[in-house]
Design an enzyme around this catalytic site. Structure first.
Site, PDB file in Angstrom:
ATOM      1  N   CYS A  73      -6.976  -3.037   3.822  1.00 34.97           N
ATOM      2  CA  CYS A  73      -7.858  -3.542   3.466  1.00 34.97           C
ATOM      3  C   CYS A  73      -9.287  -3.134   4.267  1.00 34.97           C
ATOM      4  CB  CYS A  73      -7.872  -4.915   3.308  1.00 34.97           C
ATOM      5  SG  CYS A  73      -9.559  -5.709   2.612  1.00 34.97           S
ATOM      6  N   HIS A 149      -4.534   4.495  -4.583  1.00 29.33           N
ATOM      7  CA  HIS A 149      -5.766   4.411  -5.423  1.00 29.33           C
ATOM      8  C   HIS A 149      -5.591   5.614  -6.508  1.00 29.33           C
ATOM      9  CE1 HIS A 149      -8.213   1.646  -3.210  1.00 29.33           C
ATOM     10  NE2 HIS A 149      -7.610   1.905  -2.138  1.00 29.33           N
ATOM     11  N   GLU A 198      -9.381  -4.207  -7.854  1.00 29.90           N
ATOM     12  CA  GLU A 198      -8.484  -4.165  -6.780  1.00 29.90           C
ATOM     13  C   GLU A 198      -7.171  -4.747  -7.338  1.00 29.90           C
ATOM     14  OE1 GLU A 198      -9.139  -5.094  -2.743  1.00 29.90           O
ATOM     15  OE2 GLU A 198     -11.257  -5.069  -3.112  1.00 29.90           O
ATOM     16  N   CYS A 207     -15.129  -2.440  -2.144  1.00 29.88           N
ATOM     17  CA  CYS A 207     -13.567  -2.230  -1.621  1.00 29.88           C
ATOM     18  C   CYS A 207     -13.653  -1.220  -0.561  1.00 29.88           C
ATOM     19  CB  CYS A 207     -12.530  -1.935  -2.885  1.00 29.88           C
ATOM     20  SG  CYS A 207     -11.088  -1.370  -2.369  1.00 29.88           S
ATOM     21  N   GLY A 210     -11.151   1.673  -1.243  1.00 27.77           N
ATOM     22  CA  GLY A 210     -11.535   2.410  -2.599  1.00 27.77           C
ATOM     23  C   GLY A 210     -12.756   3.292  -2.300  1.00 27.77           C
TER      24      GLY A 210
END
Length: 267
Positions: A73, A149, A198, A207, A210
């Protein structure tokens, strides 16, 4: 058992950070889900548990709001680095380097991975342009930046109902470990607008991973040049990457408050 926690956020992506380096805490998926609940718990997108590490300044475990543990994260990494002054952080997604500066906290999250089995996908496909689609979202790019992703570039970001299609893609059998869903619009030679569904958390204000994955995919396709400003609902992140190198993400981290709670109250 009483424990202390910090409420923090990175561009609105919010966390409960528990420092368990001195006193170990047992965090199970149901307990993480209870703490993350915004009505009956503390409330957060992710619960962050800090632990001792033999290879870094500290170890960091990440639980999504649904209780599932995940590898990485980016926004939480910036928050933890600011909170603890850690310069190396051990995560399930790899060893991370961090540094504070005038522009915010900068994180080196390592090199992206593009092999289909590193994403992972259920079977071999071209990850630069997946020959599959979901409604109008087609030819996505798959990138692993410590977590998986898929990225779609669209002409009009506002036209995509990500809250509806996001969970469909997240749980598609093509992604055996589920996937984070990114939809982006190029707005300049080094600029993108981004929304993210997410995995295990749903729509969030920002994010970090991301933003990294999307910037990398856009650079690979020649849509933008590095450094890239990625604009999310919660604010902007700066992403730097060149082929063969690691990704560097820079952005803010905010401490909101410190509190205490009884562990047994959450199961």
């Amino acid at each position: 058992m009483r424990f202390a926690f910090h409420k923090m956020h990175g561009l609105g992506n919010d966390f409960v950070v528990i420092d368990a380096r001195a006193l170990a805490l047992e965090i199970t998926p149901p307990r993480a889900r209870a703490i993350a609940d915004r009505r009956t718990g503390v409330g957060c997108d992710q619960l962050i548990l800090l632990e001792p590490s033999d290879t870094a300044d500290l170890g960091m475990r990440i639980f999504n709001a649904d209780g599932g543990e995940v590898e990485q994260c980016g926004n939480a990494l910036r928050c933890v680095a600011q909170l603890t002054n850690a310069r190396t952080i051990d995560t399930a997604g790899g060893l991370i380097e961090a540094a504070a500066g005038d522009a915010g906290v900068s994180i080196d999250i390592g090199a992206p991975r593009f092999d289909w089995d590193a994403i992972p996908l259920a079977y071999a496909l071209d990850t630069a342009s997946l020959p599959v689609g979901w409604e109008t979202l087609e030819h996505g790019a798959a990138v692993n930046v410590g977590n998986p992703h898929v990225i779609f570039f669209v002409p009009d970001l506002a036209a995509i109902d990500l809250e509806r299609v996001g969970p469909v893609i997240e749980h598609d059998p093509l992604f055996p470990e589920r996937v984070n869903v990114n939809v982006a619009q190029v707005t300049g030679p080094s600029a993108l607008k981004l929304r993210v569904w997410e995995r295990g958390a749903g729509l969030t204000q920002a994010c970090g991973t991301g933003a990294c994955a999307t910037a990398v995919a856009a650079i690979r396709r020649g849509l933008v040049i590095s450094p890239v400003t990625v604009s999310l609902p919660g604010g902007d992140l700066r992403i730097e990457w060149a082929p063969g190198e690691t990704i560097r993400m820079t952005g803010p981290a905010t401490h909101v408050f410190t509190g205490e709670a009884e562990l047994e109250a959450f199961g």
